[in-house]
Structures are given as structure tokens and as C-alpha cells.
Design an enzyme around this catalytic site. Structure first.
Site, PDB file in Angstrom:
ATOM      1  N   VAL A   9      26.237   0.185  -6.901  1.00  0.00           N
ATOM      2  CA  VAL A   9      25.739  -0.170  -5.496  1.00  0.00           C
ATOM      3  C   VAL A   9      26.795  -1.153  -4.898  1.00  0.00           C
ATOM      4  CG1 VAL A   9      23.411   0.801  -5.944  1.00  0.00           C
ATOM      5  CG2 VAL A   9      23.888  -1.904  -6.371  1.00  0.00           C
ATOM      6  N   SER A  10      26.795  -1.121  -3.693  1.00  0.00           N
ATOM      7  CA  SER A  10      27.738  -1.894  -2.653  1.00  0.00           C
ATOM      8  C   SER A  10      27.481  -3.179  -2.484  1.00  0.00           C
ATOM      9  CB  SER A  10      28.223  -1.191  -1.346  1.00  0.00           C
ATOM     10  OG  SER A  10      28.689   0.203  -1.614  1.00  0.00           O
ATOM     11  N   THR A  11      25.939  -3.251  -2.295  1.00  0.00           N
ATOM     12  CA  THR A  11      25.228  -4.662  -2.048  1.00  0.00           C
ATOM     13  C   THR A  11      24.445  -4.981  -3.157  1.00  0.00           C
ATOM     14  OG1 THR A  11      23.504  -3.713  -0.824  1.00  0.00           O
ATOM     15  CG2 THR A  11      25.684  -4.112   0.447  1.00  0.00           C
ATOM     16  N   GLN A  14      20.843  -3.503  -2.547  1.00  0.00           N
ATOM     17  CA  GLN A  14      20.468  -2.013  -3.019  1.00  0.00           C
ATOM     18  C   GLN A  14      20.106  -2.042  -4.481  1.00  0.00           C
ATOM     19  OE1 GLN A  14      24.464  -0.774  -2.051  1.00  0.00           O
ATOM     20  NE2 GLN A  14      23.614   0.604  -0.441  1.00  0.00           N
TER      21      GLN A  14
END
Length: 192
Positions: A9-11, A14
Site C-alpha cells: 500500500v502506498s500510504t 491504507q
């Protein structure tokens, strides 16, 4: 022959649990998960650990190609490297990835899919940028609301005129020193 999963996940906000659950349901006995890592960076900690763990004959299962590679070039290089190592790549949402990436036809198909994955990422970025611009035009600013209400800003200014330091004011208001400094400085700039 082991099935290994990789989720990303990018952040930090998330939650990768649904990805990990899908990979486990697809037979992955071990799932590596990166939190808050961009797919454009190759040296993600769990991705490196996953690559180190994989052996010839293993299958790497992912939810989608953009989980492992953020650019077309990265995707092609990664798929080629996995193929040369004898590791099969399987995508839950892109079943056409279950091909031999070492053949010219396989490489062409992977290239096309990498371009589509890049297009998806670029489209999301563009939509986000446009949405933020629209929100700004409407007078809305993203992010959390400030803890510095008008009353707190006034109190901070008053305490500054009484020669209280920023750390003292922050302790009184229960906020960080940088928050106080920003609020007081912004108020002075706006009054000039």
C-alpha cells in the site's frame, strides 16, 4: 515449490489486510507486505525480503502488477528477472500474466500490460491532482483541521506580547511549538 504473496500500500493510512487475505486465499503460505512504500522505489524492505526468499520453482502471487512495479520499465525488468530465476508470476486481477516472460510473445504481452498499469497509476495521479485543484478553487484545503482556533491564536499572540516563549505558549495551549510559531507568524504576515 512454494506460493509466496506480496502486497503493498502506498500510504501508512491504507490497510493492506484485504490484499493479504486475497493472496492467502490464493494459496500463498507466506505474504510479504510493504506499508507506505511507492511502487516506483525498488528497494522496499518487504519486497527485497520477498525476492530473497523466492527460489526456483516458486510462484509469486500479487493482486495486480502495480503492486510490484510503478513504471513500465520496472515491470518488464522485474518480470524478466523472475522468469530468469525460474519464479512464476501470478496476478489475481491480470490472469494473462501467467505466461512465460522469457519468450518474445510473453515479453510483448508483459510490456503491454506494464503500459496499462502505468496508465492506471498516471490516471489516478492526474485525477487526484485535478480534484485537489477543484477543492482549492472552492476554498477547501486538504489535510486535518488546525488545532489552532481563533481563540487559541489570539491567546498565543497575547502571550507573545507578554514575552512568553514559543515553548511556554505551546505548553499552555497543549500544542506543538511549531504549531504555535506557524499560527503567530501567519497572523503577523496577514496583518502587514
Amino acid at each position: 515449490m512454494t506460493i509466496v504473496g506480496y502486497a503493498r500500500v502506498s500510504t501508512r493510512e491504507q490497510n493492506p489486510e484485504s490484499q493479504a487475505a486475497e493472496l492467502s486465499a490464493a494459496g500463498a503460505g507466506k505474504v510479504y507486505v510493504d506499508h507506505g512504500e511507492s511502487s516506483r522505489i525498488a528497494n522496499r524492505p518487504e519486497w527485497i525480503a520477498c525476492l530473497d526468499y523466492l527460489r526456483e520453482g516458486d510462484t509469486l502471487v500479487i493482486r495486480a502488477l502495480d503492486r510490484i512495479a510503478g513504471t513500465e520499465r520496472m515491470a518488464i525488468e522485474t518480470i524478466r528477472e523472475l522468469g530468469e530465476r525460474g519464479v512464476k508470476l501470478s496476478s489475481l486481477t491480470e490472469p494473462f500474466l501467467d505466461i512465460d516472460a522469457t519468450t518474445p510473445m510473453g515479453e510483448a504481452i508483459i510490456g503491454i500490460m506494464a503500459v496499462l498499469a502505468q496508465l492506471r497509476v498516471s490516471t489516478i495521479r492526474e485525477n487526484t491532482r485535478r480534484g485537489l485543484e477543484h477543492a482549492r478553487a472552492q476554498g477547501r484545503i486538504g489535510g486535518r483541521p488546525s488545532v489552532m482556533t481563533a481563540e487559541r491564536i489570539e491567546t498565543a499572540r497575547k502571550l507573545r506580547t507578554e514575552n512568553k516563549s514559543y515553548p511556554q505558549i505551546a505548553a499552555i495551549l497543549g500544542v506543538s511549538v511549531s504549531t504555535v510559531r506557524r499560527a503567530v507568524t501567519r497572523g503577523l504576515e496577514n496583518s502587514l
